[in-house]
Design a protein around this motif. Structure first.
Motif, PDB file in Angstrom:
ATOM      1  N   VAL A   1      49.660  42.835  45.813  1.00 50.35           N
ATOM      2  CA  VAL A   1      50.220  42.294  44.569  1.00 50.35           C
ATOM      3  C   VAL A   1      51.131  43.271  43.831  1.00 50.35           C
TER       4      VAL A   1
ATOM      5  N   GLN B   1      42.063  48.084  47.645  1.00 60.84           N
ATOM      6  CA  GLN B   1      41.088  47.314  46.860  1.00 60.84           C
ATOM      7  C   GLN B   1      41.037  45.851  47.343  1.00 60.84           C
TER       8      GLN B   1
ATOM      9  N   PHE C   1      37.855  43.864  48.907  1.00 62.82           N
ATOM     10  CA  PHE C   1      37.446  42.570  48.351  1.00 62.82           C
ATOM     11  C   PHE C   1      37.275  41.535  49.476  1.00 62.82           C
TER      12      PHE C   1
ATOM     13  N   ALA D   1      40.962  36.115  41.648  1.00 61.48           N
ATOM     14  CA  ALA D   1      40.911  37.512  41.198  1.00 61.48           C
ATOM     15  C   ALA D   1      42.286  38.077  40.861  1.00 61.48           C
ATOM     16  N   TYR D   2      43.297  37.751  41.678  1.00 60.25           N
ATOM     17  CA  TYR D   2      44.607  38.394  41.543  1.00 60.25           C
ATOM     18  C   TYR D   2      45.719  37.449  41.082  1.00 60.25           C
ATOM     19  N   GLY D   3      45.464  36.161  41.066  1.00 59.94           N
ATOM     20  CA  GLY D   3      46.515  35.209  40.708  1.00 59.94           C
ATOM     21  C   GLY D   3      47.197  34.660  41.943  1.00 59.94           C
ATOM     22  N   PRO D   4      47.974  33.576  41.791  1.00 56.37           N
ATOM     23  CA  PRO D   4      48.578  32.914  42.947  1.00 56.37           C
ATOM     24  C   PRO D   4      49.607  33.752  43.692  1.00 56.37           C
TER      25      PRO D   4
ATOM     26  N   GLN E   1      45.644  42.204  37.373  1.00 57.15           N
ATOM     27  CA  GLN E   1      45.687  42.039  38.830  1.00 57.15           C
ATOM     28  C   GLN E   1      44.559  42.745  39.583  1.00 57.15           C
ATOM     29  N   GLU E   2      43.347  42.377  39.236  1.00 58.01           N
ATOM     30  CA  GLU E   2      42.204  42.870  40.014  1.00 58.01           C
ATOM     31  C   GLU E   2      40.975  42.009  39.705  1.00 58.01           C
ATOM     32  N   PRO E   3      39.983  42.046  40.593  1.00 62.86           N
ATOM     33  CA  PRO E   3      38.766  41.276  40.326  1.00 62.86           C
ATOM     34  C   PRO E   3      38.060  41.816  39.083  1.00 62.86           C
TER      35      PRO E   3
ATOM     36  N   ARG F   1      42.094  40.251  29.896  1.00 64.41           N
ATOM     37  CA  ARG F   1      42.381  40.158  31.330  1.00 64.41           C
ATOM     38  C   ARG F   1      43.691  39.391  31.570  1.00 64.41           C
TER      39      ARG F   1
ATOM     40  N   ARG G   1      45.352  38.389  34.451  1.00 63.59           N
ATOM     41  CA  ARG G   1      45.186  38.260  35.897  1.00 63.59           C
ATOM     42  C   ARG G   1      46.516  38.196  36.652  1.00 63.59           C
ATOM     43  N   ASP G   2      47.446  37.368  36.151  1.00 56.22           N
ATOM     44  CA  ASP G   2      48.693  37.112  36.886  1.00 56.22           C
ATOM     45  C   ASP G   2      49.823  38.072  36.524  1.00 56.22           C
ATOM     46  N   ARG G   3      49.557  38.983  35.579  1.00 56.63           N
ATOM     47  CA  ARG G   3      50.588  39.891  35.071  1.00 56.63           C
ATOM     48  C   ARG G   3      51.636  39.156  34.244  1.00 56.63           C
TER      49      ARG G   3
END
Lengths: 144, 200
Positions: free
Chosen positions: A33, A49, A53, A74-77, B127-129, B148, B150-152
């Protein structure tokens, strides 16, 4: 009886830890990402990481689709290598289709013109009477 | 129709592409222009946004972007807008980022120091769990709150291109300073101390 119970336990245990996916099978469909390269060729901390995962999810017995869904959670699409069907990524789906359609239309138009031209136009035009007379005279001269 | 050699009908005219070119010229030109425009848009849209940096360089303070984001390790959502009236050290971080880890103790000390002066450090984990982020915060004994991203998506509004990045937000919710890279004690002293003295 004890042997049967033991066998059943072993089967149940091996079934529980049997992986339904592999890291190489998922790595090439997932992006790093941060570096924006495929995960299988990325070596950054975030790529490590992501791999950890995926390994953790494989160990939990999740299949490929479930792991990809967990990655998106966790990281987005953007973590998926496949372009999304929205925003600028939509062009990755539309442009090839439009190009194929335009090329196909062009080829069809050209083919139609070539065909019509070949039918409409006589291969050899008729000679006018003066040229015909001259040709006959020349051929007669060769025969002599 | 005459062909290129001026002899009528000896060759079918269409095979020379004469008559076809004018019809195809505009569609091909338009398609090529559309492709070039798409490429240009793709290049500019994915480039780094430096609008905030340019405004700061001119001495302007731009209103900081706000968004409702999930709270890290807690239920519900939070936003920078909830902290209006306070000086906020907005820090974009991730546990996989070594420089982010290095600056965390300094940020934690800063949070403890400015809490009584109407300030706080607000983390934006990205961008992490969630589990990895929480494990890291617990290990480092970090107490300042984090949201959080998540997608930035939120980070993009600040032109975040790498980690860590830190934004100092004044009591009116405007960006007063940007640090694209790890913060230092000297940088915080230089920019944060005067901000804490300001009143809305």
């Amino acid at each position: 009886m004890r042997v049967l119970i033991g066998l059943a336990l072993i089967l149940a245990l091996t079934g529980a830890v049997q992986p339904k996916a592999t890291l190489p099978d998922i790595e090439d469909e997932v992006m790093c990402v941060e570096c924006r390269t495929a995960l299988n060729i990325s070596q950054s901390p975030v790529a490590n990481q992501e791999r950890a995962f995926i390994r953790e999810k494989i160990a939990q017995g999740l299949d490929k689709q479930q792991i990809k869904a967990a990655l998106v959670d966790a990281y987005g699409p953007d973590v998926l290598a496949e372009p999304q069907a929205k925003g600028f990524d939509l062009s990755a789906w539309i442009v090839p289709g439009v190009l194929v359609a335009l090329t196909g239309t062009g080829v069809l138009l050209l083919a139609r013109r070539w065909r019509r031209g070949a039918v409409d136009e006589p291969a050899v035009a008729d000679l006018d009477p003066a040229d015909a007379r001259r040709l006959d005279a020349d051929l007669a001269a060769f025969d002599r | 129709m005459d062909n290129a050699r001026g002899v009528r009908g000896v060759y079918p005219a269409a095979t020379t592409l004469q008559g076809v070119r004018p019809r195809l010229y505009w569609p091909i030109t338009l398609a090529a222009a559309a492709l070039i425009a798409l490429l240009a848009y793709g290049v500019t849209a994915t480039g780094n946004d430096t609008t905030l940096d340019e405004a700061l360089a001119k001495g302007e303070r731009v209103t900081a972007p706000v968004a409702e984001l999930p709270r890290l390790g807690a239920s519900g959502t939070g936003s920078l807008a909830d902290e209006k009236g306070k000086v906020v050290v907005l820090n974009v971080w991730a546990s996989w980022c070594p420089p982010c880890k290095s600056e965390m103790p300094l940020l934690e000390r800063t949070h403890e120091r400015i809490s009584s002066q109407g300030g706080l450090v607000l983390g934006v984990d990205t961008q992490e769990p969630q589990e990895d982020a929480l494990r890291f915060l617990h290990k480092e004994r970090i107490t300042f709150p984090s949201l959080r991203d998540r997608d930035r998506e939120y980070g993009r509004k600040y032109g975040v291109s790498a980690y860590p990045e830190t934004f100092l937000i004044d009591r009116s919710g405007r960006i007063a300073a940007i640090r694209r890279g790890p913060v230092s004690r000297a940088w915080l002293d230089q920019h944060l101390t005067p901000l804490l003295r300001e009143r809305t």
